[in-house]
Scaffold this active site. Structure first.
Site, PDB file in Angstrom:
ATOM      1  N   LYS A 149       0.825  -1.194   0.000  1.00 43.12           N
ATOM      2  CA  LYS A 149       0.000   0.000   0.000  1.00 43.12           C
ATOM      3  C   LYS A 149       0.869   1.258   0.000  1.00 43.12           C
ATOM      4  O   LYS A 149       0.669   2.169  -0.807  1.00 43.12           O
ATOM      5  CB  LYS A 149      -0.916  -0.015   1.230  1.00 43.12           C
ATOM      6  CG  LYS A 149      -1.946   1.103   1.235  1.00 43.12           C
ATOM      7  CD  LYS A 149      -2.661   1.221   2.582  1.00 43.12           C
ATOM      8  CE  LYS A 149      -3.541   0.050   2.889  1.00 43.12           C
ATOM      9  NZ  LYS A 149      -4.873   0.163   2.250  1.00 43.12           N
ATOM     10  N   ARG A 196      -3.318   2.986   8.534  1.00 46.64           N
ATOM     11  CA  ARG A 196      -3.568   1.664   7.942  1.00 46.64           C
ATOM     12  C   ARG A 196      -2.310   0.824   7.990  1.00 46.64           C
ATOM     13  O   ARG A 196      -1.201   1.340   7.869  1.00 46.64           O
ATOM     14  CB  ARG A 196      -3.980   1.812   6.468  1.00 46.64           C
ATOM     15  CG  ARG A 196      -5.308   2.498   6.218  1.00 46.64           C
ATOM     16  CD  ARG A 196      -5.565   2.569   4.726  1.00 46.64           C
ATOM     17  NE  ARG A 196      -6.858   3.137   4.417  1.00 46.64           N
ATOM     18  CZ  ARG A 196      -7.078   4.418   4.145  1.00 46.64           C
ATOM     19  NH1 ARG A 196      -6.066   5.277   4.156  1.00 46.64           N
ATOM     20  NH2 ARG A 196      -8.289   4.838   3.854  1.00 46.64           N
ATOM     21  N   GLY A 202      -6.636 -10.225   7.712  1.00 50.58           N
ATOM     22  CA  GLY A 202      -6.424 -10.738   9.068  1.00 50.58           C
ATOM     23  C   GLY A 202      -5.622  -9.767   9.891  1.00 50.58           C
ATOM     24  O   GLY A 202      -5.512  -9.911  11.103  1.00 50.58           O
ATOM     25  N   MET A 206      -4.550  -5.529  10.882  1.00 51.23           N
ATOM     26  CA  MET A 206      -5.349  -4.448  11.428  1.00 51.23           C
ATOM     27  C   MET A 206      -6.223  -3.746  10.391  1.00 51.23           C
ATOM     28  O   MET A 206      -5.819  -3.498   9.284  1.00 51.23           O
ATOM     29  CB  MET A 206      -4.445  -3.413  12.071  1.00 51.23           C
ATOM     30  CG  MET A 206      -5.202  -2.568  13.056  1.00 51.23           C
ATOM     31  SD  MET A 206      -4.236  -1.170  13.557  1.00 51.23           S
ATOM     32  CE  MET A 206      -4.451  -0.108  12.158  1.00 51.23           C
ATOM     33  N   ARG A 259      -4.194  -1.255  -6.453  1.00 55.97           N
ATOM     34  CA  ARG A 259      -3.471  -2.533  -6.394  1.00 55.97           C
ATOM     35  C   ARG A 259      -3.990  -3.438  -7.507  1.00 55.97           C
ATOM     36  O   ARG A 259      -5.078  -3.187  -8.047  1.00 55.97           O
ATOM     37  CB  ARG A 259      -3.662  -3.202  -5.037  1.00 55.97           C
ATOM     38  CG  ARG A 259      -5.099  -3.550  -4.750  1.00 55.97           C
ATOM     39  CD  ARG A 259      -5.232  -4.191  -3.369  1.00 55.97           C
ATOM     40  NE  ARG A 259      -6.647  -4.324  -3.023  1.00 55.97           N
ATOM     41  CZ  ARG A 259      -7.099  -4.605  -1.797  1.00 55.97           C
ATOM     42  NH1 ARG A 259      -6.242  -4.768  -0.811  1.00 55.97           N
ATOM     43  NH2 ARG A 259      -8.384  -4.720  -1.569  1.00 55.97           N
ATOM     44  N   HIS A 280      -8.502 -43.852  -4.392  1.00 55.92           N
ATOM     45  CA  HIS A 280      -8.800 -44.405  -5.713  1.00 55.92           C
ATOM     46  C   HIS A 280      -9.848 -43.554  -6.405  1.00 55.92           C
ATOM     47  O   HIS A 280      -9.701 -43.166  -7.566  1.00 55.92           O
ATOM     48  CB  HIS A 280      -9.293 -45.858  -5.567  1.00 55.92           C
ATOM     49  CG  HIS A 280      -9.681 -46.479  -6.863  1.00 55.92           C
ATOM     50  ND1 HIS A 280     -10.968 -46.476  -7.319  1.00 55.92           N
ATOM     51  CD2 HIS A 280      -8.938 -47.082  -7.811  1.00 55.92           C
ATOM     52  CE1 HIS A 280     -11.016 -47.073  -8.501  1.00 55.92           C
ATOM     53  NE2 HIS A 280      -9.795 -47.447  -8.818  1.00 55.92           N
ATOM     54  N   SER A 323      11.118 -42.434 -13.704  1.00 57.52           N
ATOM     55  CA  SER A 323       9.869 -41.692 -13.564  1.00 57.52           C
ATOM     56  C   SER A 323       9.489 -41.731 -12.093  1.00 57.52           C
ATOM     57  O   SER A 323       9.256 -42.803 -11.534  1.00 57.52           O
ATOM     58  CB  SER A 323       8.777 -42.331 -14.424  1.00 57.52           C
ATOM     59  OG  SER A 323       7.571 -41.635 -14.237  1.00 57.52           O
ATOM     60  N   CYS A 350       5.430 -38.912 -12.499  1.00 57.19           N
ATOM     61  CA  CYS A 350       4.112 -39.355 -12.952  1.00 57.19           C
ATOM     62  C   CYS A 350       3.153 -39.496 -11.783  1.00 57.19           C
ATOM     63  O   CYS A 350       2.108 -40.107 -11.901  1.00 57.19           O
ATOM     64  CB  CYS A 350       4.221 -40.662 -13.735  1.00 57.19           C
ATOM     65  SG  CYS A 350       4.814 -42.041 -12.761  1.00 57.19           S
ATOM     66  N   TYR A 377      10.418 -33.953 -17.785  1.00 58.88           N
ATOM     67  CA  TYR A 377       8.987 -33.775 -18.028  1.00 58.88           C
ATOM     68  C   TYR A 377       8.192 -34.047 -16.757  1.00 58.88           C
ATOM     69  O   TYR A 377       8.711 -34.656 -15.817  1.00 58.88           O
ATOM     70  CB  TYR A 377       8.490 -34.708 -19.153  1.00 58.88           C
ATOM     71  CG  TYR A 377       8.503 -36.165 -18.784  1.00 58.88           C
ATOM     72  CD1 TYR A 377       7.404 -36.757 -18.154  1.00 58.88           C
ATOM     73  CD2 TYR A 377       9.611 -36.962 -19.057  1.00 58.88           C
ATOM     74  CE1 TYR A 377       7.424 -38.090 -17.797  1.00 58.88           C
ATOM     75  CE2 TYR A 377       9.631 -38.295 -18.706  1.00 58.88           C
ATOM     76  CZ  TYR A 377       8.538 -38.863 -18.077  1.00 58.88           C
ATOM     77  OH  TYR A 377       8.545 -40.181 -17.715  1.00 58.88           O
TER      78      TYR A 377
END
Lengths: 908, 908
Positions: free
Chosen positions: A28, A99, A108, A110, A372, A490, A798, A865, A885
């Site tokens: 801010k 602020r 959460g 002030m 913002r 599952h 893998s 995987c 990958y």
């Protein structure tokens, strides 16, 4: 020695800080400074740095105040000069807002304190200066209430009571017999301030502070204190924000939206946060202050005329009524509106992102209080990024980084209509196992789901938990609800693979298979009754809730192209059937990272041959049954290879324990016995003999192929023959054969020996050859630890991070329901490790295995995987661990592609 | 360039090699050289080095023969010079023996070939020179037979047939109507040689080689070949002998024990290999050769007169008959005997160990053919080492190293009488789960074992598998037999802990609880029928086999003292009860490394309170039940602390999943419901709700204490209060509280917080303090991987290698029966990892954890409390890994102490 600067002033288009100093000034504060620098009208003020917060927790309140006092006094003086008002002054008293503002936006902490500086003298002075007693006293009572709550810690007397200030307000409205706060008279407000102060005295034992400086230091102290309140600590924990960051404190001259009909306050967005459309929009209220707009006491009005008209249409408000009661700012204050519109354009252009703005109009003059980056939906996120790229505002890399991978999920699954959801009755909440929305009549057995599907009816399959035998039923059901099992049970895994909505582990659900009923609390529903599942939130609704299908835009495709351009890692899919493979291919998968061959075993008559194999008393018997499976498996693989058209396909050899292929209930066992023409006792005996105490750590994976090599032989032959058949048709094939659950290199060497022998046999039979690789899952901790040895044999690794997580943490994912929720609640563990890779534990083993494996075989191809392959932070980890990958369920392929691009771009 | 020397000669008290060259000359060759050097009469000969064997496998037969031919020819010449005979000579032909000889004694390799050099001319020349045609032809037929079998690979014609040579012998004895080989005439032997050669021609298609050089190279080749035969490979695998070692070949001039009544051959030991007594003993046969003594064709005679008399007494042979038919060598050839006795003394003094000797007497002259350290029983091992130390032959360190830790086990458990075992019927064989011997009538239920015990009757408890509920029954049973479960199954672990004989996983055993019968093949026995278990071999006998209790000698105590003197690591015991602790203390345990508190939960009424706690619906209910357990646990701990008298006692908090405390059969559940006055349905519901798919990876260990902190509170209070009570009595107390199944430091921090809070409460209540440590098991792989973090909290690490092995390898020890035997057979794994620590896999994690842990906390105390703590090679590993102590079951404490000493001495 240069003095550390602890207070940064801004005002009148000048500032000591700037927008890049978020670490020091908080988000801010930095943006307030930056707005000044670019000529936006911002009430003058100053920011106390985040470093002071750190010192506060080291040295305490008094020391810190002493330390910053001279700088703060100087900064206040500067505000006084710019505003002509005096802090604590008798004629023209300066009022300020205070602020908090950390580096990252942190709910959460002030709340804002407005109108600080007011006391019995100041309120009179302001009345005199403005001639507006009601405004002055309204501000005063607001200040006492805010300060009392936030700084003085005023609390309800008991659990049954409300906020003491609200109680006073309610009582006064009752006394005056009025409905709205605004209906109270100036005298009422005066009386209210009096009662507020009495309440403070009663609860805290102290008088409400009248000295503005005392008020200011109290507020600064409260901001610092709020950094360590429970909510803030919890939020930081959730979002991995270090406590050392600290918060800044922003003190600004007040501007007043509650000064009369020529004043107003509002919030607005430079584009549409829901759809991403490039439309300026927002809400405002005349003669209001602070949180009034969002508090819902009065109906806020639209800022633009166009927005106002849209709103009226949706609310069934006539144009006449709209213009009379809810006119737009564009209509009410056209000049100020014009200035605001220019400002929002400037700010968006300047920050090059959609902005969320707060403003106040004081007596016809516009002041900006905050800017913002605005929060937005997944759809808006993609559209805004692609539009801004198109508009030349941002470059490709920025556009990619603007899109949060996890949020893509919203775009990929059907969703409930929001209005419909509001009216539905929530039965219970389970785990959001697989996103999406589904409604349908419930059935309790997979075969019923199939039957109903054959009759053209949709269903929601409800099970205590699912097993591979339920696969077909799951496939035809619209959604799945289970009473047991976690996010990677599952049901959850299969559902995500299918892109099907699933709520798992809904513990309150009691299922009675006999009576075919489901009970939640007092509500009992039976087969055929409708429920609706929200797989994105885990909510279960009674009855039908309307859904809408997700639509993928052209922007989405553009984003995916860009992701592919910048990612280093390839993204493959876990796909077991040609259909899965097609979906994956459409989502841009560049190969199949995991084909679980056993998932093919349940279709049609196959299961019979599988069971014959299991029941066979010896190798010869097993070979007879395997010979029946060979052509079936070969056919499956041919289809997979065709779909993937030359992309790599990793086929994993048989993995699950054999008991998973036998029915567990007596009724099903009896059916199986009859079907196979064998005594029930034989089936039961086999089921009994296959029983294991810990099947997860039992006779499965390559342990099957090592004890029954003929299974590996059959599967290797099916794979190689399929590949050669497809190749013959002129389609390129890239085969990788993967051995599961390897724990030591000898196991892999033995399996590779079998595979190579079979492959050579097939090559000789056909007088032709193909290339293929043999590699292994790294999913047993020992495999990771001895990866150097395993890489002597394996041509690729893998990482099966599902099982690797189970074994490394000693967590059975089927059984974590009893302690994981408690662990998460107590902060003993940060995330469900089956959703988000445990980088410190499991991740260390992965990194070590890559290192050791490539030590032996520098070109070793490494991938993942496990389910984590589709989770953004885990994908980023994979990038840094040097994997080639990731592979994930088809519906998460876009997310993984974007996450992979992010990782690569962040590393740059 | 110096030529590599490949052939080392010896003879006539001279030798090119010596006893230290076992690597190059093999054990036999080195000792033959050494015997020459110290003046022992040894037939001259030479050794072809083990390096040649390696070259043989690189370059092949022809190349190697070409390479060594000059050296071998020169060496043969030297034998010729020393003996005056000529190899292939016509008048005085030199005959030789050829033997293999690796670095370590290796059964499974090539047998000896005697009388090499014989052919149709040589046999006549020898007849002429010795005037003993029978001797010459007996030697000839022996040679053809041995050479045919070993070098030419003669085999039975079919599976049904015998050795072709034995068939010829049998046929000739039949034709001549005689019973013994020795009854055949010279002409018969002549005919036999003819038929032998014809048989060789028939099967191999080649004539029997007549050229002595061809014979010699054939034999040398056969020795090298035998290094790679299946038996040798298997043996090497079992004993961890590298294939690169290779074997040497020993060629020696023949000496003949079969030259008539003045010749003989024999084997002897310098001390008693069974008891260790310092008594020269052995057996011999007059007019015999090679293996005749051990082949059992004739009854061998004793070497010493004393031994001969003892033997006669045991065999019920009168002194007259003994003197007539079985006189001792001492009586028959007193002069040679004297020389032999001196030689054995010299050899033992020289090698400073009990020697196993082979000798031949040729025409009144003694020749030594071999000396080596003699194999011995555990008892003999200890006695010989302590005697030799006493006698000043060896020093303390050598005496300790002479005693193989694993063999101590033989001394610690009751044993079957050997004679009795021979006559017993073997029913089946299971795993030798816990050594010892036990006989008794079988019962199938733990409660029956208790009932019978109350009636003063012993039992063998037979179960498919055991569970903690069977504990009391197991405790009173004489032995335990299970059909399922491995060497570390519940039955096995508990039995070893109790020092009780157990055979586990006897797969052929079918148990029918209903009819209370046990079936093995065709044999069915019922409750009350007697069986006997050999826990050392795994054999199960029908009926009663007499046992004898093991007696621990003073030598044993001496050995233990020495072990304690040289070991660096302490040895503690895993002991759950005061009684266990006493046994452990007597065996020299220096503390308790693992007290499994839950083992205390089954005695008496305790289980009721435990079950109340489990059934409680909320924390308040649990606290009520826990309050009942508190005084009981405190009492147990007091007793433990008293017994250990200041030695450290590591108490582990509750570990097993709660379902283990609830009965699993309906009958027992019903009993429990009645006992507790609650509906059966409630019990069933709880059992169902506690069911886990993989209990090993489920809700257990510190996960219990983390979800139900009140359990930890109760246990911490019981431990601290007990310690303070004992301290008050003036007995020193050393308390270590151990948190199980920790996977991340936050879990431990949370548990430690609870423990510290409770401890401080107790300290305040009593206005006193004690020292205590809080540490953790390292048994989850993640704990090892993140040991640096865990050591921030833990004051000690105790490696729970049972579970660490389960999770690191992914092996459920309850379920490995299906694949571990196959894995061992196929060589996919070297050892049962639950018996012998997997140093490469699990061991890496242990080393890493010690390193990381001490990186954080340099003085971190590290120990091991898995089953491996009592296994010698694993104990050695622990020493090298830098552990401070090992902890094992009480009966393995001596083994661990000795193994710890070995490790320390070997490192020196």
């Amino acid at each position: 020695m240069a003095q550390t600067k602890r207070v940064y002033t801004f005002g009148n288009k000048n500032a000591e800080g700037n927008g890049k100093m978020k670490e020091l000034l908080g988000g801010k504060g930095a943006n307030l400074a930056e707005m000044n620098l670019i000529g936006i009208p911002v009430p003058p003020g100053f920011t106390i740095t985040t470093e002071v917060c750190a010192e506060y927790y080291k040295k305490g309140k008094e020391a810190v105040i002493a330390m910053i006092q001279p700088e703060v006094e100087k900064a206040v003086e500067q505000i006084e000069q710019l505003t002509g008002a005096q802090f604590g002054g008798k004629e023209n008293p300066l009022l300020v807002s205070v602020r908090s503002g950390a580096r990252a936006s942190m709910p959460g902490m002030m709340d804002t304190i407005l109108n600080l500086g007011l006391n019995d003298q100041a309120v009179e002075a302001i009345t005199k200066r403005t001639g507006n007693a009601r405004f002055a006293w309204d501000s005063y009572r607001r200040f006492v209430q805010m300060y009392g709550d936030v700084v003085l810690g005023m609390k309800p007397e008991s659990k049954e009571d409300h906020d003491p200030f609200e109680e006073i307000i309610d009582k006064m409205k009752e006394e005056q017999n009025v409905k709205n706060d605004t209906d109270l008279s100036t005298d009422d407000l005066r009386e209210m301030v009096k009662r507020f102060k009495a309440a403070v005295k009663k609860q805290t034992g102290m008088d409400f502070p009248t000295d503005p400086w005392e008020q200011l230091w109290g507020a600064v102290n409260a901001v610092f204190q709020s950094w360590m309140n429970d909510r803030a600590i919890y939020y930081r924990k959730l979002n991995n924000i270090p406590a050392e960051w600290g918060t800044a404190v922003n003190v600004q001259a007040m501007v007043f939206g509650n000064m009369g009909e020529n004043s107003a306050t509002g919030v607005c967005f430079t584009r549409d946060a829901a759809t991403g459309e490039d439309i300026f929009n927002g809400e405002y209220l005349v003669n209001a202050q602070g949180e009034d707009v969002v508090a819902g006491i009065r109906t806020p009005q639209q800022i633009t005329l166009e927005g106002s008209r849209r709103w009226a249409k949706a609310q069934n408000v006539s144009e006449e009524e709209r213009r009379a009661k809810y006119p737009s700012l564009e209509e009410v204050m056209p000049q100020v509106y014009k200035e605001l519109d220019e400002t929002q354009q400037n700010l968006e252009n300047y920050f090059k992102d959609m902005q969320d703005l707060e403003f106040t109009i004081q007596d016809g003059k516009l002041w900006m209080l905050q800017t913002r980056s605005g929060k937005r939906t997944g759809a808006a996120m993609v559209k805004i990024a692609m539009d801004m790229l198109e508009q030349g505002m941002i470059d490709e890399k920025t556009a990619v980084l603007r899109c949060e991978p996890a949020k893509l999920d919203e775009l990929l699954h059907p969703v409930f209509d929001k209005g419909a959801m509001k009216n539905a009755k929530v039965l219970t909440k389970g785990l959001p196992a697989s996103p999406g929305a589904a409604s349908g009549p419930i059935v309790f057995f997979a075969e019923d789901a199939e039957k109903w599907a054959n009759d053209g009816k949709k269903t929601i399959l409800v099970r205590i938990e699912t097993s591979p035998e339920d696969l077909k039923g799951m496939n035809v059901a619209a959604g799945i609800l289970t009473a047991r099992g976690g996010m990677t049970s599952h049901a959850a895994v299969v559902a995500r693979g299918m892109g099907k909505c699933c709520v798992s582990g809904a513990g309150e659900v009691k299922i009675d298979y006999k009576t075919r009923t489901l009970t939640i609390g007092d509500t009992t529903i039976k087969e055929g009754d409708w429920i609706s599942l929200n797989g994105t939130t885990g909510e279960v609704y009674l009855g039908q809730v309307a859904t809408k299908a997700a639509e993928l835009s052209g922007d989405f495709a553009k984003l995916m192209d860009l992701a592919g351009k910048y990612a280093h890692m390839k993204v493959r899919a876990n796909a077991d059937t040609p259909n899965d493979a097609k979906v994956a291919f459409q989502f841009g998968a560049e190969g199949i990272g995991l084909c679980r061959t056993e998932h093919m075993f349940f279709e049609g008559d196959r299961i019979k041959a599988v069971r014959e194999m299991i029941l066979a008393g010896d190798e010869a018997g097993r070979r007879v049954a395997l010979a029946k499976l060979l052509p079936i498996q070969r056919g499956d693989f041919e289809q997979l290879f065709e779909v993937m058209n030359g992309y790599p396909v990793t086929v994993r050899l048989l993995d699950p324990p054999l008991h998973e292929f036998l029915p567990q209930t007596e009724k099903e066992q009896d059916e199986m016995a009859k079907d196979m023409g064998i005594p029930l006792a034989t089936v039961k005996e086999k089921v009994e003999s296959l029983h294991e105490v810990n099947p997860m750590l039992g006779h499965r994976g390559c342990r099957l192929g090592n004890t029954y090599p003929e299974i590996t032989e059959m599967q290797a032959r099916a794979i190689i023959e399929a590949a050669m058949n497809v190749k013959k048709r002129g389609i390129p094939v890239h085969v990788e054969i993967m051995v599961p659950l390897v724990g030591n290199h000898k196991e892999l060497r033995y399996q590779k020996g079998i595979i190579d022998t079979v492959a050579n046999e097939v090559f000789c039979e056909r007088n032709d050859k193909i290339e293929y690789m043999v590699g292994t899952m790294i999913e047993v901790p020992r495999a990771a630890v001895t990866a150097n040895q395993i890489a002597e044999v394996a041509e690729f690794f893998s990482f099966g991070t599902n099982d690797l997580t189970q074994m490394t943490l000693g967590f059975s994912r089927d059984d974590i329901g009893k302690f994981l929720p408690v662990y998460l609640e107590k902060g003993l563990i940060k995330n469900d490790p089956f959703q988000i890779l445990d980088q410190n534990g499991v991740g260390q083993l992965v990194r070590e295995a890559v290192l050791k494996g490539r030590g032996t075989r520098p070109v070793l191809k490494c991938g993942i995987c496990g389910e984590h392959g589709g989770e953004p932070s885990s994908v980023e980890f994979c990038h840094y661990a040097g994997l080639n990958y990731v592979s994930c369920s088809p519906f998460r392929v876009p997310i993984a592609r974007l996450a992979a691009a992010h990782a690569a771009l962040k590393q740059q």
